[in-house]
Design a protein around this motif. Sequence first.
Motif: not given
Length: 358
Positions: A74-84, A155-162, A187-192
């Motif tokens: 919670k102190d890293r100023d980031l959020a994650l979008v999960f596959q599900n 920071i935006h982290l996205l794990d196979e969102p599509l 700053t975006t890290l997008f996993v696919t």
Amino acid sequence: MSEIFLHDVSKTFPDGTQAVKNISLKIKQGEFLVLVGPSGCGKTTLLRLIAGLENPSGGTIQIGEKDATTLASKDRDLALVFQNYALFPHMNAFDNMAFGLHARKVPKDKIEQKVLHVAQKLGLEKLLQRKPNELSGGQRQRVALGRLLARNPSIHLLDEPLSNLDANLRTSMRYQLTELHQEFQRTTLFVTHDQVEAMTLGDRICVMNEGEVMQLGTPAEIYDQPAHRFVAEFFGSPKINLLDGDISGTKEKYCFQQNGQKIIFSSNQSIPEGPIVLGLRPECLNIQKEKSSDSWEAELKRIENMGDIRVLHFQGQDCKITLKSKRNDLQPGQAYHIKPEWKEAIWFNASTGNLISG
Ligand code: ADP
Ligand code: MG
């Protein structure tokens, strides 16, 4: 600042699985970096390490100027979008999108303003009262994205969102994601695991295999100068042709020999003598009428008509060759002569699989 530095980061799970092996990586401020690789190669684990949902077994993680290795998520100023999507089933779309802001005690009118702004961008204005089970997959996906954008951490982290969307929706979301990134510059890290998503979305692409980084580069670098045959095979459809053989000779007259067949060609590249792997992309091959010293004779086995282009499968004396062509006058069962554009040839070390750059 929200650059991310990974120094020698590794993760071994209690059962002994080494999911991430000594990865060092810098994700630049505002960059859209795509992490791509086959299923099980450690992408989600790396994302969860950056998010602070897993602790590394070794190495350090720095975010901006701060050592974040042991910092709470919670102190890293980031959020994650999960596959599900991980939406709350009992909350409507508005409350799902407002959740991160409520948790951070943002004033109510401000929350409403932010959520409505994002909802409008994502075309969700009319759906805000609906619960997740009253939304389609694509709409749920946009609510999950809306939750990230409403809070809009650095920071935006996205794990196979599509990956749960159908092909058309995936294409339009890809386009929308690049537009949103241009607007928000996070700053975006997008996993696919999808090579097309990686090529079309990334400022840079990080290719992973078995817990390691195989290559980090721009889409053009990854496609034109793959650091390893694994990378070459991962990108491009149909796959690159990889032919095993032996090289002898010099630039004016190289000889590439496979068992009985000798291909004689000239090239500006410096290619070392001995066993080698020749990589030829299907779009870098031409069909000619006449035999030449630098062509393969091969029988056309099968034609796949893709509409705009045909994929042609050939069987040569010692190899299979696939090429892409616009020609519609070719007959299966006939023999043709296939000639590479030699300046586009990519050479790999036969034992290590590494690119030979020359
Ligand atoms: P990807 O996201 O690239 O598909 P993951 O990061 O999910 O890969 O997994 C990498 C490897 O670590 C896989 O072999 C997976 O089975 C293993 N793994 C992931 N999570 C755990 C866990 N909690 N415990 C043990 N092994 C795990
Ligand atoms: Mg995963």
